[in-house]
Enzyme design. Structure first.
Site, PDB file in Angstrom:
ATOM      1  N   CYS A  98     -10.911   3.850   0.316  1.00 27.52           N
ATOM      2  CA  CYS A  98      -9.635   3.976   0.643  1.00 27.52           C
ATOM      3  C   CYS A  98      -8.925   3.020   1.742  1.00 27.52           C
ATOM      4  CB  CYS A  98      -9.113   5.434   0.830  1.00 27.52           C
ATOM      5  SG  CYS A  98      -7.440   5.598   1.594  1.00 27.52           S
ATOM      6  N   HIS A 117      -6.854   3.054   4.050  1.00 27.87           N
ATOM      7  CA  HIS A 117      -6.693   3.784   5.026  1.00 27.87           C
ATOM      8  C   HIS A 117      -8.003   4.358   5.986  1.00 27.87           C
ATOM      9  CE1 HIS A 117      -2.569   4.587   3.093  1.00 27.87           C
ATOM     10  NE2 HIS A 117      -2.345   5.160   4.561  1.00 27.87           N
ATOM     11  N   GLU A 155      -1.818   7.700   8.854  1.00 29.88           N
ATOM     12  CA  GLU A 155      -0.375   7.313   8.965  1.00 29.88           C
ATOM     13  C   GLU A 155       0.397   7.916  10.159  1.00 29.88           C
ATOM     14  OE1 GLU A 155       1.955   6.201   6.437  1.00 29.88           O
ATOM     15  OE2 GLU A 155       0.053   5.368   5.809  1.00 29.88           O
ATOM     16  N   CYS A 169      -4.548  -1.301  -1.875  1.00 28.60           N
ATOM     17  CA  CYS A 169      -4.753   0.317  -2.182  1.00 28.60           C
ATOM     18  C   CYS A 169      -5.719   0.311  -3.414  1.00 28.60           C
ATOM     19  CB  CYS A 169      -3.298   0.910  -2.195  1.00 28.60           C
ATOM     20  SG  CYS A 169      -3.253   2.550  -2.694  1.00 28.60           S
ATOM     21  N   ASP A 188       0.894  -1.349   0.085  1.00 26.61           N
ATOM     22  CA  ASP A 188       0.260  -0.088   0.172  1.00 26.61           C
ATOM     23  C   ASP A 188       0.837   1.234  -0.256  1.00 26.61           C
ATOM     24  OD1 ASP A 188      -2.368   1.768   0.292  1.00 26.61           O
ATOM     25  OD2 ASP A 188      -1.784   1.848   2.583  1.00 26.61           O
ATOM     26  N   SER A 189       0.250   2.325  -0.077  1.00 23.27           N
ATOM     27  CA  SER A 189       1.006   3.740  -0.158  1.00 23.27           C
ATOM     28  C   SER A 189       1.597   4.015   1.418  1.00 23.27           C
ATOM     29  CB  SER A 189       0.207   4.800  -0.523  1.00 23.27           C
ATOM     30  OG  SER A 189      -0.875   4.999   0.696  1.00 23.27           O
TER      31      SER A 189
HETATM   32  N1  DGL Z   1      -4.923   3.484   0.655  1.00 23.38           N
HETATM   33  C1  DGL Z   1      -4.757   3.918  -0.393  1.00 23.38           C
HETATM   34  C2  DGL Z   1      -6.168   3.593  -1.144  1.00 23.38           C
HETATM   35  O1  DGL Z   1      -6.805   2.760  -0.672  1.00 23.38           O
HETATM   36  C3  DGL Z   1      -3.890   5.059  -0.855  1.00 23.38           C
HETATM   37  C4  DGL Z   1      -4.085   6.356  -0.267  1.00 23.38           C
HETATM   38  C5  DGL Z   1      -3.147   7.347  -0.454  1.00 23.38           C
HETATM   39  O2  DGL Z   1      -1.920   7.166  -0.197  1.00 23.38           O
HETATM   40  O3  DGL Z   1      -3.668   8.433  -0.801  1.00 23.38           O
HETATM   41  O4  DGL Z   1      -6.619   4.434  -2.064  1.00 23.38           O
END
Ligand code: DGL
Length: 276
Positions: free
Chosen positions: A187, A189, A155, A76, A13-14
């Protein structure tokens, strides 16, 4: 050779958001060894170019493949939209499982006919999301909202901070004002903010995400390929990250519930394994 494949599953993931998917994989497939790369040094992906996200995703997947990943999970939504195709072209024989906002189940679940999607700018602007709306959003009204700033809050491990509640309230307001009775957390996150989201939207609004569906899809792909691990296999999880290992370690501790010090995921091709 069904159920004999002890190679790990690679997940990236990011940043730490993909841990919300990793925990679903862990719950459904407890015998599988897992590798997790958090590209926290480059988060958020949501405001980056598709090309940069593709380059990062290819590099992370390459790293996981070199560590013998038998499948790759792009945990992600943003990276899936930007890079799933490139990964599948690069490794045509490797199961690559991506994810997209749960518009289809949301369209089935809404009673009032309005669905709210909270996702990154990158996901909402992608051709893949437009195609998703064309396919599953025709019979409902879909309202979208970019969750600017939320990835950074997760984060930092600030799941219940007043500033996070404030930001989230501002992002949910237009969706609720439009009459959404289902909110899609588009997302990975944002899944860690579910409790806060549910408090803000109240019990009449359904909140959905795709983590469990991704784990089930992975399970199906492993079954098809005969790549499940044997039931007695050890269940190691290894973590790497880019960015500052101390702050990522803090976020992992908050989100994963274990004290783990991830090893650095350098910008070059030189990587070292993290602690289990
Ligand atoms: N967690 C990621 C997603 O599902 C990316 C969030 C990001 O880094 O902007 O989109």
């Amino acid at each position: 050779m069904a159920n004999q494949d002890t190679r790990p599953i690679g997940v990236f993931d990011s940043g730490v958001g993909g841990l919300s998917v990793l925990r679903e994989i862990r719950a459904l497939l407890p015998h599988e060894s897992l590798l997790y790369c958090a590209d926290s040094g480059h988060a958020p992906y949501g405001d980056k170019s598709q090309q940069l996200i593709r380059e990062r995703s290819l590099e992370l997947a390459e790293f996981l493949v070199r560590h013998e990943a038998k499948a790759i999970v792009i945990a992600c939504n943003t990276a899936t939209a930007a890079a799933a195709r490139a990964l599948r072209e690069r490794w045509p024989n490797l199961p690559v499982i991506g994810m997209e906002p749960a518009v289809k189940p949301a369209a089935a679940a809404t009673r009032g006919g309005t669905v709210g999607v909270l996702a990154t700018v990158g996901t909402l602007a992608s051709a893949q999301f437009a195609a998703l709306l064309d396919t599953f959003g025709q019979d409902v009204h879909v309202v979208t909202q970019p969750g600017v700033g939320l990835v950074e809050a997760v984060e930092r491990g600030e799941l219940k901070a007043e500033s996070t509640r404030h930001l989230l309230t501002a992002h949910l307001k237009p969706l609720l004002a439009a009459g959404a009775d289902v909110i899609v957390l588009g997302c990975t996150h944002y899944v860690f903010l579910r409790e806060l989201v549910e408090t803000i939207v109240g019990p009449a609004v359904k909140v959905i995400d795709t983590g469990a569906a991704v784990a089930r899809q992975l399970d199906r792909r492993l079954a098809e390929a005969g790549h499940h691990a044997p039931e007695q296999a050890p269940r190691a999880v290894r973590f790497w990250c880019s960015g500052n290992p101390a702050s990522v370690a803090h976020a992992i501790e908050v989100l994963w519930g274990e004290r783990i010090w991830p090893d650095p995921l350098a910008r070059s091709q030189v990587f070292r394994p993290g602690q289990h």
